[in-house]
Design a protein around this motif. Sequence first.
Motif, short mmCIF file in Angstrom:
data_model
loop_
_atom_site.label_atom_id
_atom_site.label_comp_id
_atom_site.label_asym_id
_atom_site.label_seq_id
_atom_site.Cartn_x
_atom_site.Cartn_y
_atom_site.Cartn_z
N GLN A 198 -86.77 93.39 50.10
CA GLN A 198 -87.31 94.68 50.53
C GLN A 198 -86.36 95.35 51.52
O GLN A 198 -86.15 96.56 51.47
CB GLN A 198 -88.69 94.49 51.16
CG GLN A 198 -89.77 94.13 50.17
CD GLN A 198 -91.05 93.68 50.87
OE1 GLN A 198 -91.00 92.96 51.87
NE2 GLN A 198 -92.18 94.11 50.33
N ALA A 199 -85.79 94.55 52.41
CA ALA A 199 -84.83 95.09 53.38
C ALA A 199 -83.63 95.70 52.67
O ALA A 199 -83.18 96.80 53.02
CB ALA A 199 -84.38 93.99 54.35
N GLN A 200 -83.14 95.02 51.66
CA GLN A 200 -82.00 95.56 50.90
C GLN A 200 -82.37 96.86 50.20
O GLN A 200 -81.58 97.80 50.13
CB GLN A 200 -81.49 94.54 49.88
CG GLN A 200 -80.23 94.99 49.15
CD GLN A 200 -79.07 95.24 50.11
OE1 GLN A 200 -78.72 94.38 50.91
NE2 GLN A 200 -78.48 96.43 50.04
N SER A 201 -83.59 96.92 49.71
CA SER A 201 -84.08 98.15 49.07
C SER A 201 -84.08 99.31 50.09
O SER A 201 -83.66 100.42 49.77
CB SER A 201 -85.48 97.93 48.51
OG SER A 201 -85.99 99.14 48.01
N TYR A 202 -84.54 99.02 51.31
CA TYR A 202 -84.54 100.05 52.35
C TYR A 202 -83.11 100.44 52.73
O TYR A 202 -82.82 101.63 52.95
CB TYR A 202 -85.29 99.58 53.60
CG TYR A 202 -86.79 99.73 53.50
CD1 TYR A 202 -87.37 100.99 53.30
CD2 TYR A 202 -87.63 98.64 53.64
CE1 TYR A 202 -88.74 101.14 53.23
CE2 TYR A 202 -89.02 98.78 53.57
CZ TYR A 202 -89.57 100.04 53.36
OH TYR A 202 -90.92 100.19 53.30
N VAL A 203 -82.21 99.48 52.80
CA VAL A 203 -80.81 99.77 53.10
C VAL A 203 -80.26 100.75 52.06
O VAL A 203 -79.62 101.75 52.40
CB VAL A 203 -79.96 98.47 53.15
CG1 VAL A 203 -78.47 98.79 53.14
CG2 VAL A 203 -80.33 97.63 54.35
N ASN A 204 -80.52 100.47 50.80
CA ASN A 204 -80.05 101.34 49.72
C ASN A 204 -80.63 102.75 49.84
O ASN A 204 -79.91 103.73 49.62
CB ASN A 204 -80.40 100.74 48.36
CG ASN A 204 -79.66 99.44 48.10
OD1 ASN A 204 -78.65 99.13 48.73
ND2 ASN A 204 -80.19 98.64 47.17
N ILE A 250 -87.26 105.76 58.19
CA ILE A 250 -87.01 104.88 59.33
C ILE A 250 -88.33 104.43 59.96
O ILE A 250 -88.50 103.26 60.31
CB ILE A 250 -86.11 105.57 60.38
CG1 ILE A 250 -84.73 105.89 59.80
CG2 ILE A 250 -86.00 104.74 61.66
CD1 ILE A 250 -83.90 104.69 59.37
N ASN A 251 -89.29 105.35 60.07
CA ASN A 251 -90.61 104.98 60.59
C ASN A 251 -91.30 103.97 59.67
O ASN A 251 -91.94 103.03 60.14
CB ASN A 251 -91.49 106.22 60.77
CG ASN A 251 -91.03 107.07 61.93
OD1 ASN A 251 -90.38 106.60 62.85
ND2 ASN A 251 -91.37 108.35 61.88
N GLU A 252 -91.18 104.18 58.39
CA GLU A 252 -91.75 103.25 57.41
C GLU A 252 -91.11 101.87 57.55
O GLU A 252 -91.79 100.84 57.53
CB GLU A 252 -91.54 103.79 55.99
CG GLU A 252 -92.12 102.93 54.90
CD GLU A 252 -91.85 103.50 53.51
OE1 GLU A 252 -91.69 102.68 52.59
OE2 GLU A 252 -91.79 104.74 53.36
N ILE A 253 -89.80 101.86 57.72
CA ILE A 253 -89.08 100.60 57.91
C ILE A 253 -89.58 99.91 59.17
O ILE A 253 -89.86 98.70 59.17
CB ILE A 253 -87.55 100.84 57.99
CG1 ILE A 253 -87.02 101.29 56.62
CG2 ILE A 253 -86.82 99.60 58.49
CD1 ILE A 253 -85.60 101.83 56.66
N ASP A 254 -89.71 100.67 60.24
CA ASP A 254 -90.18 100.12 61.51
C ASP A 254 -91.58 99.51 61.37
O ASP A 254 -91.85 98.43 61.88
CB ASP A 254 -90.17 101.21 62.58
CG ASP A 254 -90.39 100.66 63.97
OD1 ASP A 254 -89.85 99.58 64.28
OD2 ASP A 254 -91.13 101.30 64.74
N ASP A 255 -92.45 100.21 60.65
CA ASP A 255 -93.82 99.72 60.45
C ASP A 255 -93.87 98.43 59.63
O ASP A 255 -94.76 97.61 59.81
CB ASP A 255 -94.67 100.78 59.74
CG ASP A 255 -94.94 102.00 60.61
OD1 ASP A 255 -94.74 101.91 61.84
OD2 ASP A 255 -95.33 103.04 60.05
N ASN A 256 -92.91 98.26 58.71
CA ASN A 256 -92.93 97.12 57.80
C ASN A 256 -91.93 96.02 58.16
O ASN A 256 -91.83 95.02 57.44
CB ASN A 256 -92.63 97.59 56.37
CG ASN A 256 -93.69 98.55 55.87
OD1 ASN A 256 -94.88 98.36 56.14
ND2 ASN A 256 -93.27 99.57 55.16
N MET A 257 -91.21 96.18 59.25
CA MET A 257 -90.11 95.28 59.59
C MET A 257 -90.53 93.81 59.67
O MET A 257 -89.85 92.94 59.12
CB MET A 257 -89.47 95.71 60.91
CG MET A 257 -88.24 94.92 61.28
SD MET A 257 -86.85 95.19 60.17
CE MET A 257 -86.27 96.75 60.74
#
Length: 144
Positions: free
Chosen positions: A83-89, A69-76
Amino acid sequence: MLLISTTAIAQRGDRSNREERENRIETLFIAYVTDKLELTTDEAAKFWPIYNEIKQERRALEKKKRALINEIDDNMQAMSDQQAQSYVNKVIALEKEINLKSFENRSKEIIAVIGAKRFLLLKKSEVEFRRKMISEFKKKRRRD
């Protein structure tokens, strides 16, 4: 005993003592659950390793999820839809794994040691203990 001990724990607001506080809370929890379930020495010797293993597995996965989640936040901001779909998965896969490591999914192991009725009592005792701890921390804050 629980109220006195939790008050003493709550009074230690220092972050450097966090691990010590967590250990004391864990000790109180073990004593509370052991008493509520009326575990024999033999039952406790079988039950607590299973319980602790499940808890450690879940903690590790929750930590992994927080890091993701922190990684997602940093890269949002710079993230593409792909990439977003990859994070969702990845998040969904972690949540599935966390659910598989739940106490309920491994209930047969616990029930084999303590029985179905005491498994239900375990679930109730976990909630009661959390409520008591939260109540004690709130009382401490009001006093301060």
